[in-house]
Scaffold this active site. Structure first.
Site, short mmCIF file in Angstrom:
data_model
loop_
_atom_site.label_atom_id
_atom_site.label_comp_id
_atom_site.label_asym_id
_atom_site.label_seq_id
_atom_site.Cartn_x
_atom_site.Cartn_y
_atom_site.Cartn_z
N ILE A 25 0.82 -1.21 0.00
CA ILE A 25 0.00 0.00 0.00
C ILE A 25 0.86 1.26 0.00
O ILE A 25 0.40 2.31 -0.44
CB ILE A 25 -1.01 0.02 1.17
CG1 ILE A 25 -0.29 -0.05 2.53
CG2 ILE A 25 -2.01 -1.11 1.03
CD1 ILE A 25 -1.25 0.09 3.71
N ASP A 72 16.26 3.76 7.20
CA ASP A 72 16.15 2.51 7.93
C ASP A 72 15.59 2.84 9.31
O ASP A 72 16.28 3.39 10.17
CB ASP A 72 17.52 1.85 8.06
CG ASP A 72 17.45 0.48 8.73
OD1 ASP A 72 16.37 0.13 9.24
OD2 ASP A 72 18.49 -0.21 8.76
N ASN A 99 3.99 4.97 6.85
CA ASN A 99 3.34 3.75 6.38
C ASN A 99 4.11 2.46 6.69
O ASN A 99 3.52 1.40 6.89
CB ASN A 99 3.14 3.88 4.86
CG ASN A 99 2.79 2.58 4.19
OD1 ASN A 99 1.64 2.16 4.15
ND2 ASN A 99 3.80 1.90 3.64
N TYR A 177 3.01 -6.78 18.31
CA TYR A 177 2.55 -5.99 17.16
C TYR A 177 1.42 -5.05 17.59
O TYR A 177 1.41 -3.87 17.23
CB TYR A 177 2.05 -6.93 16.06
CG TYR A 177 1.45 -6.24 14.86
CD1 TYR A 177 2.25 -5.50 13.98
CD2 TYR A 177 0.09 -6.33 14.59
CE1 TYR A 177 1.70 -4.89 12.87
CE2 TYR A 177 -0.47 -5.71 13.47
CZ TYR A 177 0.34 -4.99 12.62
OH TYR A 177 -0.21 -4.37 11.52
N LYS A 181 1.03 -0.93 17.22
CA LYS A 181 -0.05 -0.29 16.46
C LYS A 181 -0.91 0.61 17.34
O LYS A 181 -1.43 1.63 16.87
CB LYS A 181 -0.90 -1.36 15.77
CG LYS A 181 -0.17 -2.15 14.69
CD LYS A 181 0.09 -1.32 13.44
CE LYS A 181 1.46 -0.76 13.31
NZ LYS A 181 1.65 0.05 12.09
#
Length: 311
Positions: A25, A72, A99, A177, A181
């Site tokens: 994406i 990076d 992103n 994770y 998020k």
């Protein structure tokens, strides 16, 4: 579908940076910004893949103002160099789309010594954004879009367990994770507060469950048996990268963001407002995350400076 590529306004004169734009994406987002005449920087770690993406975007859009920006996110030294490289160009910055991400990787630490998913998905973007913020503010009206995930709902009850981020036994790959998020949404919340009165519109996005390389580490974390299951799920349920990019493109470009004064909101496919978890709206947790991130970055930068002096 309430937002389409055709709804993106003309972006002539606008400068954009998209992290992780060599694939998935991120690539689609950079391509569509370029198609609407934005000057786009494809920011990523892999030089060959990013330069290939740049060439492909130029070929598909006819826009030659597309460039590779080495970045990076697991290395603060690299993040600083990338930001300085851009800032030295003396360009404005109207759109920053954070992103890039990794998902459910086996436990490891970044170059700076923090759990990889948290370090790459949040800390790297936190520092990158802070370095670019004066230029983003001076380029207003401008946008910052932080790509989160519905996976934030899987965070532990405490939200982000700062004391156990580097404890490999504390949480599994998905919970690690989820915390990263959740951090993306909380970062948007606190950043928006610190930008009060400024024409900088900060929002976070769940792009959907998308057919991208984000799932490439699932089998390493849980075993090779998961690979065919993920493949089947992608075939049956995952959306295309083109559709997955729509919501972040909406937040980055739609006039509605300014017209409706949409700030520190959480968007889901396609370009729809949704309430995140209670943890993601916790202003005290957002403040604590900012302080933790700032302290971590400052401590590591001091260490880097000492190392450089000792050389």
């Amino acid at each position: 579908m309430t937002f389409k590529f055709e709804d993106i306004p003309d972006l002539t004169g606008k400068v954009s940076i998209v992290t992780g734009a060599n694939t998935g994406i991120g690539f689609i987002t950079a391509r569509e910004l370029a198609r609407k005449n934005s000057h786009v920087f494809v920011a990523g770690r892999d030089k060959e893949r990013c330069e290939t993406a740049v060439d492909k975007i130029k070929d598909e859009t006819g826009n030659n103002n597309v460039e590779y920006l080495p970045l990076d996110l697991q290395s603060l030294r690299s993040v600083k160099k990338a930001a300085e490289s851009f800032l030295n160009r003396k360009l404005p910055l109207h759109i920053l789309i954070n992103n890039a991400a990794i998902m459910t990787t086996p436990f490891s630490l970044t170059v700076e010594g923090i759990m990889d998913q948290f370090g790459i998905n949040h800390i790297g973007h936190f520092y990158f954004t802070k370095l670019l913020l004066p230029t983003i503010e001076s380029s207003a009206p401008s946008r910052i879009v932080n790509i989160s995930s519905k996976g934030h709902t899987r965070a532990p009850d405490c939200g982000i367990d700062f004391e156990n981020l580097n404890n490999p036994e504390a949480y599994g790959p998905m919970s690690r994770y989820a915390q990263s998020k959740l951090a993306n949404i909380l970062f948007s919340l606190e950043l928006n507060k610190r930008l009060a009165g400024k024409e900088v519109y900060v929002n976070s996005v769940h792009p959907g469950i998308v057919k991208t390389e984000l799932t490439r580490s699932v089998d390493k974390a849980w075993g090779i048996w998961t690979k065919p299951l993920v493949g089947l799920a992608k075939l049956l349920f995952f959306v295309s990268p083109d559709n997955g990019a729509l919501t972040q493109l909406y937040c980055a470009t739609s006039p509605e963001i300014v017209e409706k004064n949409l700030r520190a909101k959480y968007f889901v496919p396609y370009a729809q407002l949704e309430e995140p978890t209670v943890q993601a709206k916790d202003e005290e947790l957002a403040r604590k995350l900012w302080e933790f991130s700032e302290n971590f970055v400052n401590e590591r930068l001091k260490k880097i400076e000492e190392e450089d002096k000792a050389k």
